[in-house]
Enzyme design. Structure first.
Site, PDB file in Angstrom:
ATOM      1  N   LYS A 133      26.679  91.365  54.833  1.00 34.05           N
ATOM      2  CA  LYS A 133      27.325  90.066  54.651  1.00 34.05           C
ATOM      3  C   LYS A 133      26.450  88.953  55.214  1.00 34.05           C
ATOM      4  O   LYS A 133      26.164  87.963  54.523  1.00 34.05           O
ATOM      5  CB  LYS A 133      28.696  90.050  55.315  1.00 34.05           C
ATOM      6  CG  LYS A 133      29.442  88.735  55.123  1.00 34.05           C
ATOM      7  CD  LYS A 133      30.818  88.756  55.766  1.00 34.05           C
ATOM      8  CE  LYS A 133      30.722  88.598  57.257  1.00 34.05           C
ATOM      9  NZ  LYS A 133      32.056  88.409  57.891  1.00 34.05           N
ATOM     10  N   ASP A 151      33.252  88.400  52.515  1.00 32.37           N
ATOM     11  CA  ASP A 151      34.034  88.202  53.729  1.00 32.37           C
ATOM     12  C   ASP A 151      35.495  88.502  53.406  1.00 32.37           C
ATOM     13  O   ASP A 151      35.801  89.045  52.338  1.00 32.37           O
ATOM     14  CB  ASP A 151      33.847  86.774  54.271  1.00 32.37           C
ATOM     15  CG  ASP A 151      34.503  85.722  53.387  1.00 32.37           C
ATOM     16  OD1 ASP A 151      34.915  86.051  52.247  1.00 32.37           O
ATOM     17  OD2 ASP A 151      34.626  84.561  53.839  1.00 32.37           O
TER      18      ASP A 151
END
Length: 241
Positions: A133, A151
């Site tokens: 991420k 996310d």
């Protein structure tokens, strides 16, 4: 408004086309979609993204000016006094673990990458505290390399849009990558994050105020009455919290 999408009967081609329509529609709804973190170079973005774990972007942006002013390069993070760094990071939460990550990142960059943030996913994920991420955030916004940032918002919306059934972020990323054009990976993530913060909330999505409703199999999870739903829509200040 009635639900118009039956994801269970959707072909792979139809899902791909719908996913791309969603990305375009989100762009019309959120033309200002962008990364919320403030940064001036790849190192600052990397540091800010690490600090954003379990913390709002608003709070990170309040803390980073002092951090960036004190530690201007990888060597400075590597040589940081731990107590001083922890004191600066305390408002972001988990400050001890984050200090460990920042010192480790500085050391790794200085020792293995000439003090520079690498522009490859395979290299970024070897840095302390950096997963896919964070790496995709840095690649997409500091290097212009398309990346999908999964996310909590992107994961939630992807499942509500029935673009994936997965909960593991890596698998969600893989599913989205197969549906969305590569050139749109970064901006699609930004738009979904904006939409998740402003309209498609975790507990009560503002379905009746959502222009993506015609493309969403989950329409009706939140209030469908336009006036009731409109009261749930958050502005920039609220969404940044």
């Amino acid at each position: 408004m009635a639900i118009t999408v039956d994801a269970s009967a959707e072909t792979a081609l139809a899902r791909t086309r719908r996913a791309r329509r969603i990305v375009r529609a989100l762009g019309e709804l959120h033309p200002d979609a962008r990364i919320a973190l403030h940064f001036g170079n790849p190192l600052e973005l990397l540091i800010a993204t690490v600090l954003s774990a379990q913390c709002t972007d608003k709070k990170v942006n309040e803390v980073t000016p002092a951090v960036f002013g004190r530690y201007r390069d990888a060597g400075a993070y590597a040589a940081a006094d731990r107590e001083e760094l922890e004191a600066l990071l305390r408002p972001t939460g988990f400050f001890r673990a984050k200090a460990n990550s920042l010192i480790g990142i500085g050391t790794a960059l200085a020792e293995r990458f000439g003090g520079e943030v690498p522009g490859r996913l395979a290299d970024l994920v070897t840095l302390p505290g950096v997963g896919r991420k964070t790496a995709n955030v840095v690649l997409g916004h500091a290097f212009g390399v398309p990346g999908i940032t999964v996310d909590t918002h992107v994961g939630r919306l992807s499942r509500r849009f029935a673009l994936t059934t997965e909960t593991d972020p890596v698998r969600v990323e893989s599913d989205l990558a197969g549906l969305i054009e590569r050139r749109d990976w970064t901006i699609a993530s930004d738009r979904m994050i904006f939409h998740g913060r402003r309209i498609c909330h975790a507990r009560r999505p503002a379905c009746g105020a959502c222009t993506i409703a015609r493309l969403c199999p989950a329409f009706g999870e939140g209030p469908t009455d336009p006036l009731q739903a409109a009261r749930l829509v958050r502005g920039d200040a609220e969404a940044a919290r």
